[in-house]
Design an enzyme around this catalytic site. Structure first.
Site, PDB file in Angstrom:
ATOM      1  N   TRP A  56     -11.587  -6.216  -1.593  1.00 49.81           N
ATOM      2  CA  TRP A  56     -10.223  -6.575  -1.185  1.00 49.81           C
ATOM      3  C   TRP A  56      -9.989  -8.056  -1.544  1.00 49.81           C
ATOM      4  CZ3 TRP A  56     -11.847  -1.975  -0.283  1.00 49.81           C
ATOM      5  CH2 TRP A  56     -10.953  -0.962   0.013  1.00 49.81           C
ATOM      6  N   ASP A  76       0.828  -1.203   0.000  1.00 47.25           N
ATOM      7  CA  ASP A  76       0.000   0.000   0.000  1.00 47.25           C
ATOM      8  C   ASP A  76       0.858   1.247   0.000  1.00 47.25           C
ATOM      9  OD1 ASP A  76       0.883  -0.672   2.594  1.00 47.25           O
ATOM     10  OD2 ASP A  76      -0.714   0.466   3.538  1.00 47.25           O
ATOM     11  N   ARG A  81       5.488   4.355   6.001  1.00 43.89           N
ATOM     12  CA  ARG A  81       5.092   4.252   7.405  1.00 43.89           C
ATOM     13  C   ARG A  81       5.228   2.801   7.889  1.00 43.89           C
ATOM     14  NH1 ARG A  81      -0.918   5.621   5.588  1.00 43.89           N
ATOM     15  NH2 ARG A  81      -1.699   3.524   5.188  1.00 43.89           N
ATOM     16  N   ASP A  82       4.810   2.560   9.115  1.00 39.42           N
ATOM     17  CA  ASP A  82       4.945   1.217   9.698  1.00 39.42           C
ATOM     18  C   ASP A  82       3.833   0.313   9.179  1.00 39.42           C
ATOM     19  OD1 ASP A  82       2.958   2.631  10.898  1.00 39.42           O
ATOM     20  OD2 ASP A  82       3.480   2.089  12.955  1.00 39.42           O
ATOM     21  N   GLU A  83       3.790   0.155   7.865  1.00 40.35           N
ATOM     22  CA  GLU A  83       2.747  -0.670   7.257  1.00 40.35           C
ATOM     23  C   GLU A  83       3.355  -1.433   6.086  1.00 40.35           C
ATOM     24  OE1 GLU A  83      -0.964   1.336   7.119  1.00 40.35           O
ATOM     25  OE2 GLU A  83      -1.996  -0.325   6.145  1.00 40.35           O
ATOM     26  N   HIS A  97       0.906   6.104  -2.555  1.00 41.89           N
ATOM     27  CA  HIS A  97      -0.098   5.039  -2.468  1.00 41.89           C
ATOM     28  C   HIS A  97      -0.648   4.889  -3.878  1.00 41.89           C
ATOM     29  CE1 HIS A  97      -1.357   3.712   1.540  1.00 41.89           C
ATOM     30  NE2 HIS A  97      -2.497   3.291   1.022  1.00 41.89           N
ATOM     31  N   GLU A 139      -2.401   8.950  -0.985  1.00 49.49           N
ATOM     32  CA  GLU A 139      -3.427   8.062  -0.436  1.00 49.49           C
ATOM     33  C   GLU A 139      -4.806   8.730  -0.425  1.00 49.49           C
ATOM     34  OE1 GLU A 139      -2.557   6.761   3.554  1.00 49.49           O
ATOM     35  OE2 GLU A 139      -3.971   5.098   3.401  1.00 49.49           O
ATOM     36  N   ASP A 194      -5.858  -2.752  -2.788  1.00 55.01           N
ATOM     37  CA  ASP A 194      -5.023  -1.826  -3.550  1.00 55.01           C
ATOM     38  C   ASP A 194      -4.472  -2.514  -4.794  1.00 55.01           C
ATOM     39  OD1 ASP A 194      -5.191  -1.326  -0.693  1.00 55.01           O
ATOM     40  OD2 ASP A 194      -3.816   0.345  -0.976  1.00 55.01           O
TER      41      ASP A 194
HETATM   42  C1  RAM Z   1      -4.870   1.243   4.776  1.00 55.26           C
HETATM   43  C2  RAM Z   1      -3.968   0.810   3.692  1.00 55.26           C
HETATM   44  C3  RAM Z   1      -4.597   0.379   2.402  1.00 55.26           C
HETATM   45  C4  RAM Z   1      -6.056   0.082   2.495  1.00 55.26           C
HETATM   46  C5  RAM Z   1      -6.478  -0.315   3.864  1.00 55.26           C
HETATM   47  C6  RAM Z   1      -7.945  -0.618   3.975  1.00 55.26           C
HETATM   48  O1  RAM Z   1      -4.250   0.942   5.997  1.00 55.26           O
HETATM   49  O2  RAM Z   1      -3.012   1.785   3.478  1.00 55.26           O
HETATM   50  O3  RAM Z   1      -4.384   1.288   1.377  1.00 55.26           O
HETATM   51  O4  RAM Z   1      -6.320  -0.940   1.579  1.00 55.26           O
HETATM   52  O5  RAM Z   1      -6.150   0.674   4.782  1.00 55.26           O
END
Ligand code: RAM
Length: 979
Positions: free
Chosen positions: A532, A464, A468-470, A764, A743, A477
């Site tokens: 998703w 995504d 960040r911490d993700e 994003h 994003e 996506d």
């Molecule tokens: C966020 C992500 C992503 C999305 C979800 C639902 O944390 O960055 O883009 O698919 O949420």
């Protein structure tokens, strides 16, 4: 033979791959011809283990066929063997090509029992397995004879970087990549012949935590896949005399820590050069003080050969400037929001600490902004050893950044020497396959932003965000962006690998986790969401369509079916998905205050996607000749549609949900037909006009928004959305200086402030999904889906009345380069296309009769390569075979038989101001139709009465009408009601 050549003979999408474990690899090649209308009539493929093809182990003989892609090799195959291959073809001009250049592929292990090495890790009584420090492993050995060839097969629980005799074994990064480690772990194969020699040799390995054991996800968790790093390697040496020797990981290896004090994907790396042990990865080094290694039990059955493109540095950038912020920080600007790392050189006294902190944007006051990184530190520190010029780039981490705050660099207060810094761009090294350009520089920047967004988020898995911490493999996506992605880059191996992980992580009931590879309990339990989980069907189908690769459907079919069957069990009735958690139209602008979920009802979205996925499944069943399933899912489809219509559409064709996204989905997924379809399209058009040509769609509606308009008679409105540059729009971010896709539509708000820190990525790719429509509808480069992989190309440019004066798209299909490029002037339209050999194309040109159409100054019907010309409803449809063609025609809408296309269709609200504008222009426009009974609106077909008015003038008039309506609306503050 001169004039007909074979190029690009590839195996599993790659040139001369080594280390594959596909038993029936697929071969593709391209024809290059100096004549138009060339197609292949026969081929012959040979495979041999000798470069000179003395005897072939597989020879197809001459096969009468036009197949030139995805030809399955069905000959004998063994592990660790190099296969040479070549092809020749015959064409429709009775020519036969020479043999192609010899190509090859080399297998790795076809059976996991061939692993003799042991998984090793440092003995925990001597080295703490939970230490943040990066481990160094080594093994010295002696080769008694001259080396003919050598291969390393290696992988890790964690991340590794391998050296032989002090030299890096590969430039690939972040190996072994990220997969669903519980069930699948990739190993890599390297040709290391040049690195070894007779006598003493040594292997050295750096071993880090990475995705396997490091910090992953936003809840600060570690050890998600395991709590001990480990390494596995087999080095196969072939001597000149034909004998072989294998050096494997085993307890004789030694281990130590070294200069990398810590290294984490999110947080960066700390390196203390004073801790380097010179020569640690060379033979002579004395490792008596090093710890010993122990064997650790990890499975071999889940080892698979590297499938994806390797992750690499693909480009380097220089900082464009350095400045001191109002807070007093020294900050470098890379000029581009990029993903990768900084490499720098420094000469400084021993113990000098240099710190680089990375961020994507500056805040309103011009200070570097770290807020949106959440807990990710993105910080690199380097401590010098003080021995002349030192060069450094971190090893097991990457940063998403445009700005770098520098501390501790010698003399930085006076002037930072930018020539000492380089930004290294890192991502999966997919070959670039697409280009889009047009006459609008902002749109060109948008295309660049889409491509940069793709690069930064295709780091072994589709993520995504990269900062960040993700940085997780969010399925939604990936699903919305895949078609755009596959225009820009060759993404088959990337997605095929990721889809295997999706299948591996799919839940027992067929549900699909939010992110792949899955992080168990990411959001407090496993759950699936519409749009998703549909990555399970959309992604394989898209890969199949773009590359004609049936194996992806074969491999994923069970997973696709399980997903549809999962949905089938969710709803209160079998044909409606109206239960459970959903992300909805994520980040839609019609969301309630403080909500991320757009206004379109979740059950509407869920049921629409249920239909979409079922249709894909049914089509896949047909491709795979599973006719029973095809019949089953056809009838399911019918019922879902009936239920959808009953539940969400009024008897007069009004959608229960007045959102853009609801209308978009109903149109894009063909849930509405006939008069209802017309009404839904017209209503969508109104919704956009009412919103002053602005979108409100989130992740779910955005990818299809412009398609829904263009396909249903409102291309003009779609173009206005593309060219809109006030908030919210694609070009808004471009105008705000974005160099990647954001994003949120308003990651930076019009007043310069930010969306809140908690979820605000500036990189994003989801909204970059507009790229697909730009390629297909603006430039007109599309596929006729009746013959996938662009075997049959569809060129269908739409000119939008001079809003753009040219557009050009290019895409490298498996058959070769395709181009659609047009220029529009008031007087003339010209369309240039390139159609590769062994394909055909349908070219649809609007607003012209074939009488007025020339190809290279020849009447179109007489042009070589043109097979058929048809006039249809004001369009010309031309069937051509391969070649480069330039079509030209006058841009004027002369006679009445061009009526339908000599026009602009506009739905507008009943409005006295609008009528005034119409009256004013009436001498030049004829035909007004309306009002339509079902609403207070008019559908007007304006067509230009030459010479008073040109078609292009209609745009201006329509604009005027729209402005009048908006002005009137504002004046009276009158709420438009469709009743
Ligand atoms: C966020 C992500 C992503 C999305 C979800 C639902 O944390 O960055 O883009 O698919 O949420």
């Amino acid at each position: 033979m001169a004039g007909l050549h074979i190029t690009n003979l590839t195996c599993e999408y790659r040139e001369k791959p080594i280390g594959i474990d596909v038993k029936n690899p697929k071969l593709s090649w391209q024809l290059e011809s100096d004549r138009r209308a060339t197609f292949q009539t026969a081929y012959q493929v040979q495979v041999s283990i000798s470069k000179h093809f003395e005897n072939s182990i597989w020879d197809t003989g001459k096969v009468e066929s036009d197949q030139s892609i995805q030809l399955e090799y069905t000959g004998p195959i063994q592990s660790r063997t190099l296969y040479f291959t070549r092809v020749k073809v015959w064409d429709n001009y009775n020519r036969v090509s020479d043999w192609s250049e010899v190509s090859s592929w080399e297998t790795a292990f076809l059976d996991h029992n061939e692993w003799e090495a042991s998984w090793i890790t440092p003995d925990e009584t001597m080295m703490d397995p939970q230490s943040e420090e990066i481990f160094q492993l080594r093994k010295a050995f002696t080769l008694e004879k001259a080396v003919a060839s050598a291969r390393v097969y290696a992988t890790a629980a964690g991340l590794y970087e391998a050296y032989i005799n002090g030299k890096k074994v590969t430039e690939n990064l972040l190996t072994p990549g990220w997969t669903s480690y519980q069930t699948r772990l990739q190993y890599q194969t390297y040709d290391v012949t040049e690195l070894l020699s007779e006598g003493g040799n040594a292997v050295g390995v750096l071993l880090a935590d990475g995705w396997y054991k490091g910090n992953l996800g936003w809840s600060n968790k570690r050890n998600i896949f395991g709590d001990q790093r480990a390494f596995l390697m087999q080095l196969h040496v072939k001597y000149v005399d034909g004998s072989e020797e294998v050096i494997s990981t085993d307890p004789s290896w030694k281990a130590s820590t070294g200069p990398i004090v810590s290294s984490e994907l999110y947080h960066g790396e700390a390196y203390d050069a004073r801790l380097e042990q010179a020569g640690w990865n060379q033979f002579e080094f004395d490792d008596t003080n090093w710890a010993t290694c122990v064997v650790i039990s990890l499975p071999f059955s889940h080892l698979v050969a590297q499938e994806n493109w390797p992750t690499k540095v693909t480009e380097t950038l220089r900082p464009v400037e350095v400045f001191v912020t109002t807070s007093g920080d020294t900050v470098m600007d890379m000029g581009q929001n990029m993903v990768g790392r900084m490499r720098f050189q420094v000469e400084a006294p021993k113990g000098t600490v240099i710190t680089l902190e990375h961020a994507e944007v500056l805040d309103k006051d011009g200070n570097i902004y770290f807020g949106n990184l959440r807990k990710a530190k993105q910080c690199v520190t380097y401590v010098t050893k003080g021995e002349g010029v030192e060069t450094f780039a971190p090893h097991f981490t990457f940063q998403g950044f445009r700005y770098v705050k520098v501390q501790g660099y010698p003399n930085q207060e006076n002037s930072l020497d930018l020539s000492q810094f380089t930004g290294e761009v890192i991502h999966s090294d997919m070959p670039a396959t697409g280009e889009f350009t047009c006459s609008d520089p902002l749109v060109n920047q948008l295309q660049k932003n889409i491509v940069w967004g793709q690069r930064g988020n295709f780091v072994d898995v589709p993520t995504d965000c990269p900062q960040r911490d993700e940085r997780l493999g969010w399925t939604g996506d990936a699903q919305v962006f895949i078609r755009t992605a596959l225009y820009n880059y060759q993404g088959a191996p990337f997605f095929k690998k990721w889809l295997r992980d999706l299948k591996a992580d799919q839940l027992e009931d067929g549900g699909v986790p939010f992110v792949i590879p899955d992080l168990p309990n990411l959001m407090g339990g496993n759950s699936s969401s519409a749009a998703w989980g549909d990555a399970a069907t959309v992604c394989p189908w898209t890969v199949y369509m773009v590359y004609g690769d049936k194996s992806v459907l074969e491999d994923q079919y069970d997973s696709m079916k399980a997903w549809v069957e999962y949905i089938r069990k969710q709803g209160e009735n079998e044909f409606l998905w109206n239960t459970g958690f959903h992300f909805g139209d994520w980040l839609g602008l019609d969301a309630k205050e403080n909500s991320y979920v757009g206004a379109t009802p979740r059950d509407f979205i869920a049921t629409a996607f249920y239909f979409h996925s079922t249709r894909i499944l049914k089509n896949s069943a047909i491709v795979l000749e599973k006719y029973e399933d095809a019949a089953e899912y056809s009838s399911l489809l019918k019922k879902i549609k009936e239920t959808f219509v009953r539940e969400f559409i009024s008897p007069t064709g009004r959608l229960v949900s007045p959102t853009q996204t609801a209308h978009v989905l109903a149109l894009a997924f063909d849930l509405v037909e006939g008069e209802t379809r017309k009404r839904v399209a017209s209503d969508l058009n109104h919704l956009v006009i009412e919103n002053d040509y602005h979108l409100t769609t989130g992740f779910v509606g955005t990818p299809y928004l412009c398609f829904a308009l263009s396909e249903n008679g409102y291309h003009d409105t779609a173009m206005k959305l593309l060219l809109q540059d006030s908030y919210p729009s694609w070009l808004y971010s471009v105008k705000k200086g974005a160099t990647t896709i954001w994003e949120h539509w308003d990651s930076i708000k019009p007043d310069g402030s930010f969306w809140s820190d908690d979820m605000n990525s500036f990189n994003h790719y989801a909204y970059g999904a507009i790229g697909d429509w730009m390629y297909r509808r603006v430039a007109g480069l599309d596929m006729d889906e009746s013959d996938v992989a662009y075997k049959k190309i569809l060129i269908r440019p739409q000119f939008a009345g001079g809003k753009l004066t040219h557009a050009r798209a290019e895409h490298q299909s498996l058959y070769g380069k395709m181009v659609s490029s047009w220029e529009w002037t008031k007087d003339e339209i010209s369309v240039r296309v390139e159609i590769p050999a062994n394909t055909t194309a349908t070219i649809v040109l609007p607003n012209v009769h074939s009488e007025h159409l020339k190809e290279n100054n020849v009447e179109v019907v007489h042009a070589e390569g043109v097979v058929q010309v048809e006039n249809h409803d004001g369009d010309v449809r031309i069937e051509v075979r391969s070649g480069v063609y330039t079509f030209t025609y006058p841009n004027q809408m002369g006679s009445l038989d061009l009526f339908t296309k000599n026009s602009r269709v506009l739905d507008f609200l009943s409005s006295s101001k609008a009528m005034e504008v119409l009256e004013k222009h009436s001498p030049g426009i004829s035909e007004k139709i309306g009002p339509f009974s079902h609403m207070k609106s008019y559908t007007l077909t304006c067509f230009a009465k030459e010479p008073t008015i040109q078609l292009s003038d209609l745009d201006g008039i329509i604009q005027e009408i729209n402005e009048a309506i908006i002005a009137e609306k504002k004046e009276t503050n009158h709420e438009y009601s469709k009743a």
